[in-house]
Design a protein around this motif. Structure first.
Motif, short mmCIF file in Angstrom:
data_model
loop_
_atom_site.label_atom_id
_atom_site.label_comp_id
_atom_site.label_asym_id
_atom_site.label_seq_id
_atom_site.Cartn_x
_atom_site.Cartn_y
_atom_site.Cartn_z
N UNK A 1 57.49 52.84 33.18
CA UNK A 1 57.02 54.22 33.05
C UNK A 1 56.91 54.90 34.42
N UNK A 2 56.46 54.16 35.44
CA UNK A 2 56.39 54.71 36.79
C UNK A 2 57.79 54.89 37.35
N UNK A 3 58.69 53.96 37.03
CA UNK A 3 60.07 54.07 37.51
C UNK A 3 60.74 55.33 36.97
N UNK A 4 60.43 55.66 35.73
CA UNK A 4 60.99 56.89 35.15
C UNK A 4 60.45 58.12 35.88
N UNK A 5 59.17 58.10 36.23
CA UNK A 5 58.60 59.20 37.01
C UNK A 5 59.25 59.30 38.38
N UNK A 6 59.55 58.14 38.99
CA UNK A 6 60.22 58.14 40.30
C UNK A 6 61.60 58.77 40.21
N UNK B 1 65.04 62.94 41.88
CA UNK B 1 66.26 63.66 41.55
C UNK B 1 67.50 62.96 42.06
N UNK B 2 68.39 63.68 42.74
CA UNK B 2 69.63 63.06 43.25
C UNK B 2 69.40 62.03 44.35
N UNK B 3 68.21 62.03 44.97
CA UNK B 3 67.91 61.06 46.03
C UNK B 3 67.33 59.75 45.48
N UNK B 4 67.28 59.63 44.16
CA UNK B 4 66.70 58.44 43.54
C UNK B 4 67.52 57.20 43.85
N UNK B 5 66.85 56.12 44.21
CA UNK B 5 67.47 54.82 44.45
C UNK B 5 66.79 53.80 43.55
N UNK B 6 67.56 53.17 42.67
CA UNK B 6 67.01 52.20 41.74
C UNK B 6 66.61 50.91 42.46
N UNK B 7 65.65 50.20 41.90
CA UNK B 7 65.22 48.92 42.46
C UNK B 7 66.20 47.85 42.01
#
Length: 490
Positions: free
Chosen positions: A27-32, A37-43
């Motif tokens: 749920x926190x990852x979805x908020x991140x 936005x476009x700068x999102x980097x997945x763990x």
């Protein structure tokens, strides 16, 4: 502040570093993802995270004394804060917070604004200091207060860590609970239960069982003292509960009762923990004027309570009269104001106040000079700013249930008092503040014997009710008075 993920790593000299624990919060990852936005980097996977962290800390590949992404002199290193660059990703995954003690590394990835990394030092961010404090608390728990982590203690504490995080960090957001107080409580083995712990209930109660239920009704009023304008009032109530009962999902039923002539409850809103409600309870609305079929109770609320105090329900009620009827007359005569206030306590209301005051403010004038005021009960005080009369009525009206204030006020001060574009010329009001214990205008109450608790222990039940004022105005009948758009109850 929330965490995207938490890891526990360990290392020993001469041995490969190991991952001992990991917890991610989708749920926190979805908020991140929405925040970045476009700068999102997945763990990436845990194995990749471990390799990157160990490389950044210099615990892996000791033969490589220089790593460009770590040791370049243009980089601004932050103590305890790491920025990782996953393979195949153009972006940077940050800020990884680390706390190291006795061969154990606590790591977390808090949720932060993606622009904060380039705009300011991360160490100045509130979430960073909170995250470091959170990891330090976990380290203290894992080490049991020792400088070195004993292997047996570490293994047993790691087994308890999922339960610890369930209590102090539900859904990735830490609760405001002192770690030093909650860790010893959680370290005690808990009995197994066939009931599943609700996700919204972070923990169970231990100790003496108590159920407290309080009903508070608030009355508002606009009284004009003019036959051409109808006086208005309304009543709304709240039922607050605090349930300290043992068990994973204790079942409790609270019943609200009304006297035979009580006003039915309407516009009822219940807490989500309430399991079922009668249809007639939910559909009673104050918009249905004169509905003779309105449900008059008893109103039963079965629920499984959270640990913290919560509002079980709220409601409105159409009562026939306000508790205090009043009139106010104010006239200006040769530079001074002639005052006249009459307050009468209704016969149906208990003559016992916790406090009762009448405030007479004067706007758009200078400070008060001479004051000649007489009252039949209580005492009159002048505010420090000399623009407000406070009539302290105390805890009881006289036997006649009527009190009066008469007199004159002269304004001679040089300092201009507060202004109000509404209260000009003869537009003025008296505002009442009072609280009456053990009373509700609707008659709504909770009998101790009507509170049913289905638990292994018999709790102590405490109930109370009271009535308080809010926005209780009595307008000057000799001046222009404003009318509210939309009706309150009559």
């Amino acid at each position: 502040m929330s965490f995207r993920a938490i890891w526990v790593l360990s290392y020993e000299k001469g041995e490969a570093a190991k991952l001992r624990f990991s917890r991610r919060y989708p749920s926190v990852e979805r908020r991140a993802k929405l925040l970045s936005g476009p700068q999102y980097v997945a763990i990436p996977e845990d194995c990749t995270i471990c390799r990157l962290i160990f490389t950044e800390l210099g615990l892996e590949d000791p033969d490589r004394l220089y790593v460009a992404m770590r040791d370049d002199c243009e980089l601004h290193q932050e103590s305890h804060i790491l920025a990782l660059h996953p393979d195949g990703c153009r972006g940077t995954l940050w800020p990884f917070l680390t706390v190291t003690q006795g061969g154990v590394i606590m790591v977390c990835l808090p949720l932060v604004d993606s622009s904060a990394y380039s705009q300011s030092r991360l160490s100045s961010q509130v979430s960073i200091s909170q995250g470091i404090a959170f990891l330090s608390g976990l380290q203290a728990f894992l080490s049991a207060g020792n400088k070195r982590h004993e292997p047996d203690i570490l293994v047993s504490r790691l087994d308890l860590l999922p339960l610890i995080l369930f209590h102090i960090c539900p859904l990735g957001t830490p609760v405001d609970t002192p770690h030093s107080a909650i860790f010893p409580f959680l370290a005690v083995s808990t009995p197994s239960s066939s009931q599943k712990q609700p996700a919204w209930k972070a923990g169970t109660h231990k100790g003496r069982s108590t159920v407290s239920v309080s009903v508070t009704e608030t009355v508002r009023s606009m009284q004009y003292g003019n036959h051409s304008k109808q006086d208005l009032w309304d009543v709304y109530g709240t039922v607050m509960c605090k349930c300290e009962v043992e068990g994973t999902q204790p079942n409790i039923t609270v019943t609200l009762s009304l006297p035979p002539n009580g006003s039915p409850l309407q516009d009822i809103l219940a807490h989500p923990c309430v399991s079922t409600l009668d249809t007639s309870t939910l559909t009673a609305s104050s918009m249905d004027y004169g509905d003779a079929s309105a449900f008059s109770g008893p109103y039963k609320f079965p629920f499984s309570p959270p640990l913290e105090p919560f509002r079980l329900c709220s409601y409105t009620s159409q009562v026939p009269v306000p508790p205090v009827l009043g009139s106010y007359q104010l006239k200006e005569d040769h530079g001074q104001l002639q005052l006249g206030v009459v307050l009468k306590l209704h016969e149906s209301v208990t003559n016992s106040f916790e406090y009762c005051e009448a405030h007479l403010p004067f706007f758009n004038r200078c400070q008060m000079g001479t004051l000649d005021v007489k009252v039949t009960s209580g005492q009159v005080e002048v505010s420090k700013e000399k623009n407000l009369l406070v009539w302290v009525l105390g805890q009881k009206f006289p036997k006649s249930r009527e009190v009066t204030l008469e007199g004159a006020v002269h304004f001679s001060g040089q300092t201009v008092g507060p202004t109000d574009p509404l209260c000009t010329d003869g537009t003025a009001y008296v505002k009442l503040y009072f609280r009456i214990p053990d009373l509700t205008l609707s008659g709504c109450c909770v009998d101790q014997h009507s509170v049913q608790v289905y638990s292994s222990t018999k709790p102590r039940v405490v109930t109370s009710r009271d009535l308080m004022s809010s926005e209780y105005y009595i307008w000057n009948s000799t001046g222009h008075t404003p009318m509210l758009p939309g009706a309150m109850m009559m």
